[in-house]
Design a protein around this motif. Structure first.
Motif, short mmCIF file in Angstrom:
data_model
loop_
_atom_site.label_atom_id
_atom_site.label_comp_id
_atom_site.label_asym_id
_atom_site.label_seq_id
_atom_site.Cartn_x
_atom_site.Cartn_y
_atom_site.Cartn_z
N GLY A 11 9.79 -5.30 2.71
CA GLY A 11 8.67 -4.23 3.92
C GLY A 11 9.38 -4.92 5.15
N TRP A 12 9.11 -6.68 5.22
CA TRP A 12 8.87 -7.76 6.27
C TRP A 12 10.11 -7.66 7.14
N THR A 13 10.75 -7.87 5.97
CA THR A 13 12.58 -7.71 5.88
C THR A 13 13.25 -5.88 6.66
N ASP A 14 12.95 -4.91 6.59
CA ASP A 14 12.84 -3.65 6.74
C ASP A 14 12.10 -3.42 8.32
N THR A 15 10.81 -3.99 8.48
CA THR A 15 10.85 -3.99 9.82
C THR A 15 10.93 -4.63 11.08
N ALA A 16 11.57 -6.14 10.75
CA ALA A 16 12.30 -6.65 11.26
C ALA A 16 13.58 -5.95 11.51
N ILE A 17 14.26 -5.58 11.12
CA ILE A 17 15.81 -5.24 11.06
C ILE A 17 15.42 -4.22 11.67
N GLY A 18 14.78 -3.29 11.30
CA GLY A 18 14.91 -1.71 12.38
C GLY A 18 14.10 -1.83 13.87
N SER A 19 13.33 -3.31 13.78
CA SER A 19 13.32 -3.62 15.19
C SER A 19 14.19 -4.18 16.38
N VAL A 20 15.05 -5.09 15.23
CA VAL A 20 15.88 -5.47 16.58
C VAL A 20 17.18 -4.16 16.82
N THR A 21 17.04 -3.48 15.95
CA THR A 21 18.33 -2.41 15.65
C THR A 21 17.76 -1.28 16.16
N GLY A 22 16.44 -1.18 16.45
CA GLY A 22 15.83 0.21 17.69
C GLY A 22 15.85 1.54 17.09
N ASN A 23 15.31 1.07 15.20
CA ASN A 23 15.71 1.76 14.10
C ASN A 23 14.54 2.57 13.60
N GLU A 24 14.11 3.29 14.35
CA GLU A 24 12.78 3.63 13.74
C GLU A 24 12.06 3.97 12.67
N ASP A 25 12.97 4.60 11.88
CA ASP A 25 12.77 4.77 10.27
C ASP A 25 12.79 3.73 9.56
N ARG A 26 13.75 3.04 9.71
CA ARG A 26 13.54 2.04 8.86
C ARG A 26 12.13 1.10 9.31
N LYS A 27 11.67 0.57 10.44
CA LYS A 27 10.83 -0.09 10.56
C LYS A 27 9.36 0.28 10.28
N LEU A 28 9.20 2.24 10.22
CA LEU A 28 8.87 3.31 9.66
C LEU A 28 8.18 2.46 7.65
N LYS A 29 9.87 2.30 7.36
CA LYS A 29 9.79 2.33 5.76
C LYS A 29 9.58 0.78 5.51
N GLY A 30 9.58 0.09 6.23
CA GLY A 30 9.12 -1.15 6.63
C GLY A 30 7.57 -0.98 6.23
N ASP A 31 6.94 -0.75 7.11
CA ASP A 31 5.49 -0.84 7.30
C ASP A 31 4.86 0.07 5.73
N VAL A 32 5.43 0.84 5.52
CA VAL A 32 5.01 1.92 4.28
C VAL A 32 5.27 0.61 2.81
N GLU A 33 5.96 -0.32 2.95
CA GLU A 33 6.45 -0.60 1.70
C GLU A 33 5.57 -2.38 2.04
N ILE A 34 5.27 -2.60 3.37
CA ILE A 34 3.87 -3.74 3.33
C ILE A 34 3.10 -3.04 2.94
N THR A 35 2.82 -1.98 3.12
CA THR A 35 0.88 -1.87 2.94
C THR A 35 1.23 -1.00 1.67
N ASN A 36 2.90 -0.66 0.78
CA ASN A 36 2.73 -0.17 -0.90
C ASN A 36 2.29 -1.97 -1.13
#
Length: 67
Positions: free
Chosen positions: A15-40
């Motif tokens: 999740g941390w990886t997906d959130t970071a990649i989403g932030s760098v690339t501007g991909n909001e869906d990937r950031k959201l997916k990362g947030d969900v993975e972190i919580t789960n």
């Protein structure tokens, strides 16, 4: 460390990886997916902590931090 604790940590790292990649690339869906993975992952690790506490005979196994 039981399997739920390990899998929870792995999910959090993913999740941390997906959130970071989403932030760098501007991909909001990937950031959201990362947030969900972190919580789960955190929830699964807490569940594993509780199972571990029950096995240790801790009086209040609902406390998710290992003692």
């Amino acid at each position: 460390m039981n399997s739920d604790q390990k899998e929870g940590i792995k999910e959090q790292i993913k999740g941390w990886t997906d959130t970071a990649i989403g932030s760098v690339t501007g991909n909001e869906d990937r950031k959201l997916k990362g947030d969900v993975e972190i919580t789960n992952g955190a929830n699964r690790k807490d569940y594993g902590d509780q199972k571990d506490n029950v096995g240790k005979g801790i009086e209040d196994p609902g406390e998710p931090t290992n003692q």
